[in-house]
Design a protein around this motif. Structure first.
Motif, PDB file in Angstrom:
ATOM      1  N   ILE A  33       0.850  -0.993   0.313  1.00 62.91           N
ATOM      2  CA  ILE A  33      -0.012  -0.237   0.297  1.00 62.91           C
ATOM      3  C   ILE A  33       0.376   0.741   0.076  1.00 62.91           C
ATOM      4  O   ILE A  33       0.431   2.225  -0.469  1.00 62.91           O
ATOM      5  CB  ILE A  33      -1.439  -0.165   1.566  1.00 62.91           C
ATOM      6  CG1 ILE A  33      -2.194  -0.673   1.304  1.00 62.91           C
ATOM      7  CG2 ILE A  33      -1.732   1.371   1.584  1.00 62.91           C
ATOM      8  CD1 ILE A  33      -2.620  -1.101   2.227  1.00 62.91           C
ATOM      9  N   ARG A  76      -3.619   7.005  -1.017  1.00 59.08           N
ATOM     10  CA  ARG A  76      -3.892   6.381   0.183  1.00 59.08           C
ATOM     11  C   ARG A  76      -4.502   4.847  -0.665  1.00 59.08           C
ATOM     12  O   ARG A  76      -5.140   4.071  -0.269  1.00 59.08           O
ATOM     13  CB  ARG A  76      -4.369   6.025   0.918  1.00 59.08           C
ATOM     14  CG  ARG A  76      -3.913   5.053   2.416  1.00 59.08           C
ATOM     15  CD  ARG A  76      -3.299   5.125   3.518  1.00 59.08           C
ATOM     16  NE  ARG A  76      -1.714   5.927   3.393  1.00 59.08           N
ATOM     17  CZ  ARG A  76      -1.170   4.554   3.653  1.00 59.08           C
ATOM     18  NH1 ARG A  76      -1.536   3.390   3.734  1.00 59.08           N
ATOM     19  NH2 ARG A  76      -0.018   5.004   3.316  1.00 59.08           N
ATOM     20  N   SER A 124      -4.744   2.780  -3.630  1.00 60.37           N
ATOM     21  CA  SER A 124      -3.156   2.129  -3.301  1.00 60.37           C
ATOM     22  C   SER A 124      -4.211   1.031  -2.808  1.00 60.37           C
ATOM     23  O   SER A 124      -4.367  -0.544  -3.255  1.00 60.37           O
ATOM     24  CB  SER A 124      -2.725   2.477  -2.462  1.00 60.37           C
ATOM     25  OG  SER A 124      -1.413   1.651  -2.691  1.00 60.37           O
ATOM     26  N   GLU A 125      -5.673   1.269  -1.892  1.00 63.93           N
ATOM     27  CA  GLU A 125      -5.984   0.228  -1.209  1.00 63.93           C
ATOM     28  C   GLU A 125      -6.826  -0.480  -2.092  1.00 63.93           C
ATOM     29  O   GLU A 125      -6.955  -1.611  -2.011  1.00 63.93           O
ATOM     30  CB  GLU A 125      -6.245   0.950  -0.090  1.00 63.93           C
ATOM     31  CG  GLU A 125      -5.300   1.755   1.330  1.00 63.93           C
ATOM     32  CD  GLU A 125      -6.713   1.966   1.938  1.00 63.93           C
ATOM     33  OE1 GLU A 125      -7.767   1.954   2.703  1.00 63.93           O
ATOM     34  OE2 GLU A 125      -5.468   1.897   3.471  1.00 63.93           O
ATOM     35  N   LEU A 164      -5.169  -2.269  -4.795  1.00 66.27           N
ATOM     36  CA  LEU A 164      -4.828  -3.786  -4.115  1.00 66.27           C
ATOM     37  C   LEU A 164      -5.904  -4.441  -3.726  1.00 66.27           C
ATOM     38  O   LEU A 164      -5.177  -5.944  -4.050  1.00 66.27           O
ATOM     39  CB  LEU A 164      -3.725  -3.267  -2.851  1.00 66.27           C
ATOM     40  CG  LEU A 164      -2.781  -4.256  -2.062  1.00 66.27           C
ATOM     41  CD1 LEU A 164      -2.104  -5.204  -3.301  1.00 66.27           C
ATOM     42  CD2 LEU A 164      -2.178  -4.365  -1.114  1.00 66.27           C
ATOM     43  N   ARG A 215     -11.869  -3.677   1.581  1.00 64.03           N
ATOM     44  CA  ARG A 215     -10.035  -3.164   1.774  1.00 64.03           C
ATOM     45  C   ARG A 215     -10.310  -3.363   3.329  1.00 64.03           C
ATOM     46  O   ARG A 215      -8.779  -3.621   3.798  1.00 64.03           O
ATOM     47  CB  ARG A 215     -10.701  -1.639   1.733  1.00 64.03           C
ATOM     48  CG  ARG A 215     -10.006  -1.270   0.158  1.00 64.03           C
ATOM     49  CD  ARG A 215     -10.789   0.272   0.129  1.00 64.03           C
ATOM     50  NE  ARG A 215     -10.048   1.001   1.019  1.00 64.03           N
ATOM     51  CZ  ARG A 215     -11.028   2.254   1.591  1.00 64.03           C
ATOM     52  NH1 ARG A 215     -12.093   2.275   1.229  1.00 64.03           N
ATOM     53  NH2 ARG A 215     -10.372   2.911   2.039  1.00 64.03           N
ATOM     54  N   LEU A 268      -7.591  -6.009   3.649  1.00 65.83           N
ATOM     55  CA  LEU A 268      -6.653  -5.100   3.625  1.00 65.83           C
ATOM     56  C   LEU A 268      -5.760  -4.191   5.301  1.00 65.83           C
ATOM     57  O   LEU A 268      -4.808  -5.164   5.624  1.00 65.83           O
ATOM     58  CB  LEU A 268      -6.135  -4.500   2.732  1.00 65.83           C
ATOM     59  CG  LEU A 268      -6.372  -4.567   1.572  1.00 65.83           C
ATOM     60  CD1 LEU A 268      -6.632  -3.199   0.417  1.00 65.83           C
ATOM     61  CD2 LEU A 268      -5.952  -5.806   1.212  1.00 65.83           C
TER      62      LEU A 268
END
Length: 278
Positions: free
Chosen positions: A11, A25, A28-29, A32, A40, A43
């Protein structure tokens, strides 16, 4: 790629690469979680979980594509609109939250009719037609688009949300060949040609869905001129637009002398939808 990331490190790496986006952020989350096929929240609960080399490579690749400017919805392959998840690709415009206002108005009108017949012209991903059909089960819809690829995606979205029995998909140029209906929903290209080729949106989204001609009114004007012959008695035309409200209202006034015109404003208090009630 010498170092093998865990979730948190991945991340953070994504945040560094996406520093020029509005929310590095969050993006990115989201990317991913897309690669790992987890929510999420997973994560956040598993920051030390190591990534496989395959997942790590996939993640860095997709982050770099986002860094290069490819819109997030195209990378994910889907986007939310009106509380529903729609498949999207390069053949269709990404659904915008402002357009939800048009759907809200169409729902309100449809609920007052016994068996509303609605045309959604320039349907794209089908977000307007499918959302309306989903919220108003008694409604029947005709969804048209000149793009065959857009229609394929729209039909897939209607199957996904179990509204396909209510919607007829037609490859057509605006209202050409369509019958008379109670409501016409039109979210048509309204950028000027100059804007289409100079604004960031034109770098990735289909010009066919953006370019409204030299003044942005080419398709809006055509629709207004032909709409009256495609509306049933007491029918309604709903037009989404960007600018040029005054010019649009002048065109409507010439074509719909006795119609009631209502301007609806979006959450930013910008005029967004023109309702023409006959």
């Amino acid at each position: 790629m010498n170092h093998k990331y865990n979730v948190l490190e991945a991340i953070d790496a994504g945040v560094s690469l996406l520093e020029r986006t509005d929310n590095p952020r969050l993006e990115s989350e989201v990317l991913l979680s897309h690669i790992l096929n987890v929510p999420r929240s997973w994560l956040i609960a598993h920051p030390s979980k190591p990534l496989s080399l395959t997942n790590q490579t996939q993640f860095i690749n997709i982050v770099n594509r986002r860094k290069e400017g490819l819109p997030l919805p195209y990378l994910l392959g889907h986007w939310e609109f009106f509380g529903l998840d729609f498949l999207v690709d390069k053949h269709v415009l990404i659904p915008r939250p402002e357009t939800e206002l048009l759907v809200e108005i169409a729902i309100s009108i449809s609920n007052k009719l016994k068996r509303p017949l609605v045309a959604d012209i320039g349907t794209g991903s089908g977000n307007i037609a499918v959302s309306l059909a989903y919220k108003v089960p008694k409604a029947l819809l005709i969804a048209s688009d000149i793009s065959f690829n857009a229609l394929l995606l729209a039909k897939t979205n209607s199957l996904k949300h179990k509204t396909s029995r209510q919607i007829q998909f037609v490859q057509a140029d605006l209202l050409k060949g369509l019958p008379k209906v109670d409501i016409i929903c039109a979210n048509l290209p309204y950028l000027t040609t100059h804007e289409t080729f100079t604004l960031e949106v034109g770098l990735n989204e289909p010009h066919l869905a953006l370019n409204g001609g030299h003044n942005g009114l080419k398709y809006i004007k055509q629709t207004i001129i032909t709409a009256k012959s495609h509306l049933r008695e007491h029918g309604t035309l709903l037009l989404e637009f960007g600018d040029n409200l005054e010019t649009i209202m002048q065109i409507v006034a010439r074509c719909f002398a006795d119609a009631k015109l209502t301007t609806h404003y979006d959450l930013a208090r910008r005029p967004r939808i023109l309702q023409v009630s006959t």
